[in-house]
Design a protein around this motif. Structure first.
Motif, PDB file in Angstrom:
ATOM      1  N   ASN A 188       0.868  -1.157  -0.184  1.00  0.00           N
ATOM      2  CA  ASN A 188      -0.111  -0.076  -0.109  1.00  0.00           C
ATOM      3  C   ASN A 188       0.869   1.244   0.053  1.00  0.00           C
ATOM      4  OD1 ASN A 188      -2.470  -1.263  -0.103  1.00  0.00           O
ATOM      5  ND2 ASN A 188      -2.967  -1.014   1.972  1.00  0.00           N
ATOM      6  N   LEU A 189       2.021   1.220   0.761  1.00  0.00           N
ATOM      7  CA  LEU A 189       2.709   2.346   0.894  1.00  0.00           C
ATOM      8  C   LEU A 189       3.217   2.699  -0.796  1.00  0.00           C
ATOM      9  CD1 LEU A 189       4.244   4.483   2.531  1.00  0.00           C
ATOM     10  CD2 LEU A 189       6.415   2.670   2.500  1.00  0.00           C
ATOM     11  N   LEU A 192       0.333   4.091  -3.059  1.00  0.00           N
ATOM     12  CA  LEU A 192      -0.259   5.683  -3.024  1.00  0.00           C
ATOM     13  C   LEU A 192       1.007   6.452  -3.257  1.00  0.00           C
ATOM     14  CD1 LEU A 192      -2.373   6.013   0.246  1.00  0.00           C
ATOM     15  CD2 LEU A 192      -3.018   5.397  -1.972  1.00  0.00           C
ATOM     16  N   TYR A 222      -6.162  -0.279  -1.835  1.00  0.00           N
ATOM     17  CA  TYR A 222      -5.377  -0.113  -0.702  1.00  0.00           C
ATOM     18  C   TYR A 222      -6.497  -0.411   0.466  1.00  0.00           C
ATOM     19  CZ  TYR A 222      -3.984   3.320   2.788  1.00  0.00           C
ATOM     20  OH  TYR A 222      -3.472   4.113   3.946  1.00  0.00           O
ATOM     21  N   VAL A 226      -5.633  -3.008   3.716  1.00  0.00           N
ATOM     22  CA  VAL A 226      -5.569  -2.653   5.073  1.00  0.00           C
ATOM     23  C   VAL A 226      -6.645  -3.605   5.931  1.00  0.00           C
ATOM     24  CG1 VAL A 226      -6.675  -0.905   6.660  1.00  0.00           C
ATOM     25  CG2 VAL A 226      -4.986  -0.170   4.591  1.00  0.00           C
ATOM     26  N   ALA A 256      -5.831   4.706   8.204  1.00  0.00           N
ATOM     27  CA  ALA A 256      -6.172   4.538   6.624  1.00  0.00           C
ATOM     28  C   ALA A 256      -7.475   5.099   6.408  1.00  0.00           C
ATOM     29  CB  ALA A 256      -6.063   2.940   6.339  1.00  0.00           C
ATOM     30  N   VAL A 259      -7.233   8.310   5.373  1.00  0.00           N
ATOM     31  CA  VAL A 259      -6.535   8.596   4.326  1.00  0.00           C
ATOM     32  C   VAL A 259      -7.345   8.396   3.129  1.00  0.00           C
ATOM     33  CG1 VAL A 259      -4.549   7.497   2.667  1.00  0.00           C
ATOM     34  CG2 VAL A 259      -4.232   7.717   5.034  1.00  0.00           C
ATOM     35  N   ARG A 280       0.657  10.658   6.062  1.00  0.00           N
ATOM     36  CA  ARG A 280      -0.160   9.880   7.258  1.00  0.00           C
ATOM     37  C   ARG A 280       0.085   8.364   6.967  1.00  0.00           C
ATOM     38  NH1 ARG A 280      -5.920  12.363   7.903  1.00  0.00           N
ATOM     39  NH2 ARG A 280      -4.745  14.511   7.827  1.00  0.00           N
ATOM     40  N   ASN A 281      -0.067   7.934   5.455  1.00  0.00           N
ATOM     41  CA  ASN A 281       0.324   6.545   5.285  1.00  0.00           C
ATOM     42  C   ASN A 281       1.560   5.906   5.618  1.00  0.00           C
ATOM     43  OD1 ASN A 281      -0.843   4.108   3.888  1.00  0.00           O
ATOM     44  ND2 ASN A 281       0.626   4.653   2.276  1.00  0.00           N
ATOM     45  N   THR A 285       2.397   2.989   8.328  1.00  0.00           N
ATOM     46  CA  THR A 285       3.160   1.721   7.956  1.00  0.00           C
ATOM     47  C   THR A 285       4.300   1.390   8.691  1.00  0.00           C
ATOM     48  OG1 THR A 285       2.619   2.404   5.419  1.00  0.00           O
ATOM     49  CG2 THR A 285       4.475   0.949   5.631  1.00  0.00           C
TER      50      THR A 285
END
Length: 299
Positions: A188-189, A192, A222, A226, A256, A259, A280-281, A285
Motif C-alpha cells: 500500500n505504501l 499511494l 489500498y 488494510v 487508513a 487517508v 499519514r500513510n 506503515t
C-alpha cells in the motif's frame, strides 16, 4: 563531505530506510517469543542485511531511472520521484551503480552465511529477495500485479520470515501471520506513492496499478490491503497466536480511513493536495508493525 559522497547518500534514500529494520524487528520479536536462545550477533547481521538490500534496490532504481531519463521528467515530492541526487550530480552515476552492486553482494554474503547455518528455506527466500532487488525497476514495474506485490514480498515474507528463520532455524504460524501485516502495508505504501508519478511513469513504459486501473481503483485495492492486515491481527488474537494486547496495532491502522476519505475527493486535483495523506500513510506503515512487535514482547 565530497559532492560524490553526498550524492551516494542521497541516492541511498536514507529517510526511507526505516522500514527495513522495522520489518526485521517483527521477525526478531517472533523469534524471541519462540523460546529460542537468540544470538545477538545474528540479530545485528539480519538488520545489516536488510538495510543493505534496501539501499541496493534504491540505488539500482536511482541509476536506471536517471539513465532512462525518467528522473528528468518526474516532479519530486517527499514520498515519490526519487532523490534527485543524480539529476544534481550526474558525475556520480557510476558510483551509484557500484553502490547498488556492492550492497547487493553484501546482502548475498550475509544471506549465504545464514543459508549455511539454517538450510534451504532461507535459500529460497534469499533468491526471491535478490530477484526483487535486481528486477524491480527493469521488469517488475511493467506488470501491475507484480509491481503491487513486490514491495510487500520484500518487507513482509522475505524480511520477517527470513529474520525468524535466521534466528531460530525454524518457521511457525505466528511468523507467517505477522508477515502479512508489513506485506500489505508495504504494498500500500508504494501504491499511494505512485500517484504523483503517474504521468512520468506512463511515458517511461511503466504499468503499475494507478496507471492501468486508475486512482479510484487503487484506493479500493489500498482499502483491501488494510482490511487484510487488520483481519490478520484480529484472527491472530482469536487463534491465540497473538496476545489480545496486539489489538492496539489496529489504532494506527485506523489512519487508513482518514487517508481514503481524505484522498477520494482530491484525486482530480494537484499532487500537492495528496501529500498530507501520503505522509499519514507512511506513519501508519511504520508504527503499526512496531506496535505489533512490542505487544508481542509484552504479551
Amino acid at each position: 563531505m565530497s559532492i560524490k559522497l553526498a550524492t551516494l547518500i542521497q541516492s541511498a534514500r536514507v529517510p526511507f530506510l526505516i522500514l527495513a529494520p522495522v520489518s526485521v524487528f517483527l521477525g526478531i520479536c517472533t523469534a524471541y517469543i519462540s523460546a529460542v536462545e537468540i544470538d545477538w550477533l545474528h540479530v545485528a547481521l539480519a538488520v545489516v542485511a536488510a538495510l543493505l538490500a534496501h539501499i541496493s534496490v534504491n540505488a539500482f532504481n536511482e541509476y536506471m531511472d536517471f539513465r532512462s531519463g525518467l528522473d528528468l521528467k518526474t516532479e519530486r515530492t517527499p514520498f515519490s520521484g526519487g532523490s534527485g541526487g543524480l539529476v544534481e550530480n550526474p558525475a556520480a552515476l557510476n558510483g551509484v551503480l557500484v553502490m547498488a552492486w556492492a550492497t547487493l553482494l553484501g546482502t548475498i554474503a550475509i544471506g549465504s552465511y545464514f543459508v549455511y547455518l539454517r538450510g534451504e528455506a532461507l535459500l529460497w527466500l534469499g533468491a526471491i529477495g535478490v530477484l526483487l532487488v535486481v528486477g524491480y525497476t527493469p521488469w517488475i514495474n511493467r506488470s501491475p500485479l507484480l509491481c503491487w506485490l513486490a514491495p510487500g514480498l520484500g518487507f513482509g515474507p522475505v524480511m520477517v520470515l527470513g529474520t525468524h528463520i535466521a534466528l531460530t532455524g525454524d518457521l511457525n504460524g505466528l511468523a507467517l501471520l505477522v508477515s502479512l501485516v508489513p506485506f500489505m502495508l508495504a504494498n500500500n505504501l508504494l501504491l499511494l506513492n505512485q500517484f504523483p508519478d503517474i504521468d512520468a511513469d506512463r511515458v517511461s513504459g511503466r504499468r503499475h496499478v494507478p496507471i492501468i486501473y486508475g486512482k479510484s481503483a487503487s484506493l479500493a485495492l489500498y482499502s483491501f490491503g488494510v482490511l487484510v492486515a487488520s483481519v490478520a491481527i484480529i484472527m491472530g488474537c482469536f487463534l491465540s497466536l497473538l496476545p489480545w494486547l496486539s489489538l492496539l496495532a489496529l489504532l494506527p491502522l485506523s489512519l487508513a480511513i482518514t487517508v481514503v476519505l481524505g484522498l477520494k475527493p482530491l484525486l482530480r486535483k494537484s499532487s500537492a493536495t495528496w501529500l498530507p495523506f501520503l505522509g499519514r500513510n507512511v506513519i501508519m506503515t511504520l508504527v503499526t508493525p512496531l506496535i505489533l512487535g512490542v505487544t508481542l514482547l509484552l504479551g
